[in-house]
Design a protein around this motif. Structure first.
Motif, PDB file in Angstrom:
ATOM      1  N   MET A 159       7.111   1.693  -7.725  1.00  0.00           N
ATOM      2  CA  MET A 159       6.930   1.072  -6.417  1.00  0.00           C
ATOM      3  C   MET A 159       6.076  -0.169  -6.560  1.00  0.00           C
ATOM      4  SD  MET A 159       6.426   4.510  -4.245  1.00  0.00           S
ATOM      5  CE  MET A 159       6.030   5.465  -5.691  1.00  0.00           C
ATOM      6  N   ASP A 202       5.802  -2.980   1.099  1.00  0.00           N
ATOM      7  CA  ASP A 202       5.147  -2.047   2.020  1.00  0.00           C
ATOM      8  C   ASP A 202       3.669  -2.407   2.122  1.00  0.00           C
ATOM      9  OD1 ASP A 202       4.022  -1.132  -0.327  1.00  0.00           O
ATOM     10  OD2 ASP A 202       4.841   0.886  -0.215  1.00  0.00           O
ATOM     11  N   VAL A 203       2.894  -1.506   2.677  1.00  0.00           N
ATOM     12  CA  VAL A 203       1.471  -1.781   2.914  1.00  0.00           C
ATOM     13  C   VAL A 203       0.719  -2.046   1.606  1.00  0.00           C
ATOM     14  CG1 VAL A 203       0.819   0.673   2.901  1.00  0.00           C
ATOM     15  CG2 VAL A 203      -0.570  -0.963   4.193  1.00  0.00           C
ATOM     16  N   TYR A 204       1.225  -1.509   0.496  1.00  0.00           N
ATOM     17  CA  TYR A 204       0.575  -1.689  -0.800  1.00  0.00           C
ATOM     18  C   TYR A 204       0.953  -3.011  -1.455  1.00  0.00           C
ATOM     19  CZ  TYR A 204      -0.856  -0.600  -5.608  1.00  0.00           C
ATOM     20  OH  TYR A 204      -1.447  -0.631  -6.848  1.00  0.00           O
ATOM     21  N   TYR A 242      13.408  -2.058   0.043  1.00  0.00           N
ATOM     22  CA  TYR A 242      12.709  -1.434   1.165  1.00  0.00           C
ATOM     23  C   TYR A 242      11.737  -2.434   1.777  1.00  0.00           C
ATOM     24  CZ  TYR A 242       9.367   1.639   3.549  1.00  0.00           C
ATOM     25  OH  TYR A 242       8.551   2.214   4.481  1.00  0.00           O
ATOM     26  N   ASP A 251       8.856  -2.595   5.249  1.00  0.00           N
ATOM     27  CA  ASP A 251       8.319  -1.930   6.434  1.00  0.00           C
ATOM     28  C   ASP A 251       7.646  -2.976   7.323  1.00  0.00           C
ATOM     29  OD1 ASP A 251       5.842  -2.469   5.393  1.00  0.00           O
ATOM     30  OD2 ASP A 251       5.267  -0.385   5.059  1.00  0.00           O
ATOM     31  N   SER A 252       6.920  -2.509   8.331  1.00  0.00           N
ATOM     32  CA  SER A 252       6.363  -3.441   9.317  1.00  0.00           C
ATOM     33  C   SER A 252       5.314  -4.371   8.707  1.00  0.00           C
ATOM     34  CB  SER A 252       5.762  -2.669  10.488  1.00  0.00           C
ATOM     35  OG  SER A 252       4.670  -1.889  10.060  1.00  0.00           O
ATOM     36  N   ALA A 312      -3.367   2.650   0.486  1.00  0.00           N
ATOM     37  CA  ALA A 312      -2.025   2.057   0.520  1.00  0.00           C
ATOM     38  C   ALA A 312      -1.128   2.504  -0.635  1.00  0.00           C
ATOM     39  CB  ALA A 312      -2.150   0.537   0.528  1.00  0.00           C
ATOM     40  N   GLU A 313      -1.707   2.692  -1.814  1.00  0.00           N
ATOM     41  CA  GLU A 313      -0.851   2.995  -2.965  1.00  0.00           C
ATOM     42  C   GLU A 313      -0.186   4.364  -2.877  1.00  0.00           C
ATOM     43  OE1 GLU A 313      -4.146   2.525  -3.013  1.00  0.00           O
ATOM     44  OE2 GLU A 313      -5.121   3.567  -4.697  1.00  0.00           O
ATOM     45  N   VAL A 322       1.256   5.609  -0.048  1.00  0.00           N
ATOM     46  CA  VAL A 322       2.311   5.666   0.975  1.00  0.00           C
ATOM     47  C   VAL A 322       3.688   5.819   0.326  1.00  0.00           C
ATOM     48  CG1 VAL A 322       3.449   4.399   2.838  1.00  0.00           C
ATOM     49  CG2 VAL A 322       0.967   4.397   2.678  1.00  0.00           C
ATOM     50  N   GLY A 323       3.873   5.178  -0.812  1.00  0.00           N
ATOM     51  CA  GLY A 323       5.147   5.286  -1.520  1.00  0.00           C
ATOM     52  C   GLY A 323       5.453   6.720  -1.931  1.00  0.00           C
ATOM     53  N   VAL A 324       4.420   7.466  -2.235  1.00  0.00           N
ATOM     54  CA  VAL A 324       4.605   8.871  -2.628  1.00  0.00           C
ATOM     55  C   VAL A 324       5.086   9.688  -1.425  1.00  0.00           C
ATOM     56  CG1 VAL A 324       3.427  10.945  -3.447  1.00  0.00           C
ATOM     57  CG2 VAL A 324       2.908   8.722  -4.474  1.00  0.00           C
ATOM     58  N   ARG A 328       6.733   8.540   1.030  1.00  0.00           N
ATOM     59  CA  ARG A 328       8.094   8.078   1.286  1.00  0.00           C
ATOM     60  C   ARG A 328       9.091   8.790   0.365  1.00  0.00           C
ATOM     61  NH1 ARG A 328       6.802   2.525   0.874  1.00  0.00           N
ATOM     62  NH2 ARG A 328       7.974   2.279  -1.054  1.00  0.00           N
ATOM     63  N   LEU A 329       8.759   8.867  -0.903  1.00  0.00           N
ATOM     64  CA  LEU A 329       9.651   9.526  -1.866  1.00  0.00           C
ATOM     65  C   LEU A 329       9.757  11.016  -1.578  1.00  0.00           C
ATOM     66  CD1 LEU A 329       8.743   7.835  -5.267  1.00  0.00           C
ATOM     67  CD2 LEU A 329      10.834   7.569  -3.932  1.00  0.00           C
ATOM     68  N   LYS A 347      12.343   7.908   5.803  1.00  0.00           N
ATOM     69  CA  LYS A 347      11.358   7.326   4.876  1.00  0.00           C
ATOM     70  C   LYS A 347      10.523   6.268   5.574  1.00  0.00           C
ATOM     71  CE  LYS A 347      12.871   5.951   0.808  1.00  0.00           C
ATOM     72  NZ  LYS A 347      13.847   5.319  -0.123  1.00  0.00           N
ATOM     73  N   LEU A 348      11.200   5.415   6.327  1.00  0.00           N
ATOM     74  CA  LEU A 348      10.484   4.324   6.998  1.00  0.00           C
ATOM     75  C   LEU A 348       9.557   4.877   8.079  1.00  0.00           C
ATOM     76  CD1 LEU A 348       9.977   1.317   7.280  1.00  0.00           C
ATOM     77  CD2 LEU A 348      11.976   1.136   8.754  1.00  0.00           C
ATOM     78  N   ALA A 352       6.515   6.400   6.459  1.00  0.00           N
ATOM     79  CA  ALA A 352       5.658   5.347   5.895  1.00  0.00           C
ATOM     80  C   ALA A 352       4.916   4.598   6.996  1.00  0.00           C
ATOM     81  CB  ALA A 352       6.499   4.376   5.071  1.00  0.00           C
ATOM     82  N   GLU A 353       5.590   4.349   8.112  1.00  0.00           N
ATOM     83  CA  GLU A 353       4.929   3.643   9.216  1.00  0.00           C
ATOM     84  C   GLU A 353       3.811   4.493   9.808  1.00  0.00           C
ATOM     85  OE1 GLU A 353       5.210   0.637   9.931  1.00  0.00           O
ATOM     86  OE2 GLU A 353       7.141   0.012   9.144  1.00  0.00           O
ATOM     87  N   THR A 413       0.957   4.394   7.366  1.00  0.00           N
ATOM     88  CA  THR A 413       0.347   3.063   7.380  1.00  0.00           C
ATOM     89  C   THR A 413      -0.558   2.896   8.597  1.00  0.00           C
ATOM     90  OG1 THR A 413       2.208   2.117   6.179  1.00  0.00           O
ATOM     91  CG2 THR A 413       0.848   0.586   7.422  1.00  0.00           C
ATOM     92  N   GLN A 429      -4.592   2.084   8.300  1.00  0.00           N
ATOM     93  CA  GLN A 429      -5.227   0.884   8.855  1.00  0.00           C
ATOM     94  C   GLN A 429      -6.471   1.212   9.671  1.00  0.00           C
ATOM     95  OE1 GLN A 429      -1.729  -0.820  10.632  1.00  0.00           O
ATOM     96  NE2 GLN A 429      -1.312  -2.080   8.839  1.00  0.00           N
TER      97      GLN A 429
END
Lengths: 116, 146
Positions: free
Chosen positions: A1, A27-29, A58, A60-61, B27-28, B30-32, B34-35, B55-56, B59-60, B63, B67
């Motif tokens: 990723m 994405d956010v990262y 992919y 995102d926002s 942040a790092e 979030v991908g996990v 998602r998967l 997934k989206l 993740a949102e 996120t 934040q």
């Protein structure tokens, strides 16, 4: 990723066009890296950008926010941002957020450059 | 002692399978999430497009919490997998998170509201529910299309 960012300056064009090739997931990262590149280009005086999302799997926002931020900044200098997008899932995100009306979105880099 | 997310599922379908994931709120990770969501959703016969939507949405949600989170907070995701739907609960352990507030607050790029908009658009049912541990939790459901 991860996201890979490559910047190319097109030669032989009447206008100064910079193409950003993005490869990976935004994405956010990873979006801070994209934001940093766009900010650097604008700070260097490049206001006509083509952002190639063909290899983006992919978004995102936070990624959309970075693109919107870039567009806002170049427009302050009468510039523009066109996107290259062929991935249906990515296109769908632009559709449902209404960003298709804000960005010029094209199927190829040539079309994106020709319509700047 | 960490509380299981199962405690949040007092009304859950007894025949549904429950999968839980707890990630650091950075942040790092979030991908996990998602998967993991993709793997869970693939247990049902969701289309590729629906899996991408799930997934989206996850993740949102993550996120939004990140934040407004502190460094040592954790985000908890649970997926209740039933025969015809998947219900995902996302909340943040260790903080008094308020996703409604996070979702409407305008960050530098207005990301918060855009994220919540995407969740509401991509999922079939979305609700904020009060949670004694985390303040507010987000519950979202996607039904299997026949």
């Amino acid at each position: 990723m991860d996201i890979k960012v490559n910047v190319r300056q097109l030669d032989g064009q009447q206008r100064d066009i910079c193409v950003l090739d993005l490869n990976g997931e935004i994405d956010v990262y990873t979006s801070p890296k994209v934001k940093e590149t766009i900010t650097e280009l604008i700070d260097q005086g490049h206001y006509t950008l083509v952002i190639n999302l063909e290899n983006v799997r992919y978004i995102d926002s936070t990624g959309l926010g970075v693109l919107i931020g870039g567009l806002k900044r170049v427009r302050e200098h009468s510039g523009t941002v066109n996107l290259v997008c062929t991935n249906p899932q990515i296109k769908k995100i632009f559709d449902i957020t209404g960003l298709v009306k804000i960005f010029g979105i094209y199927e190829s880099e040539k079309a994106a450059c020709d319509n700047l | 002692m960490r509380q299981s997310l199962t405690a949040h599922h007092a009304k859950r379908d007894p025949d549904a399978h429950l999968v839980e994931l707890r990630i650091p709120s950075s942040a790092e990770w979030v991908g996990v999430a998602r998967l993991a969501m993709a793997g869970i959703a693939s247990r049902l016969q969701f289309s590729i497009e629906d899996i991408e939507d799930l997934k989206l949405a996850v993740a949102e949600a993550c996120t939004s919490y990140i934040q407004g989170a502190h460094e040592r907070d954790e985000i908890c995701m649970s997926a209740e997998v039933a025969a015809d739907r998947i219900t995902i609960t996302v909340d943040a352990a260790g903080q008094n998170a308020d996703l409604q507030r996070a979702g409407t607050a305008q960050s530098e790029s207005g990301v918060g509201s855009l994220g919540l908009f995407l969740i509401r658009t991509l999922m079939d049912e979305v609700s904020n529910e009060p949670d004694p541990e985390s303040g507010m939790k987000l519950v979202m459901t996607k039904f299997l299309r026949k």
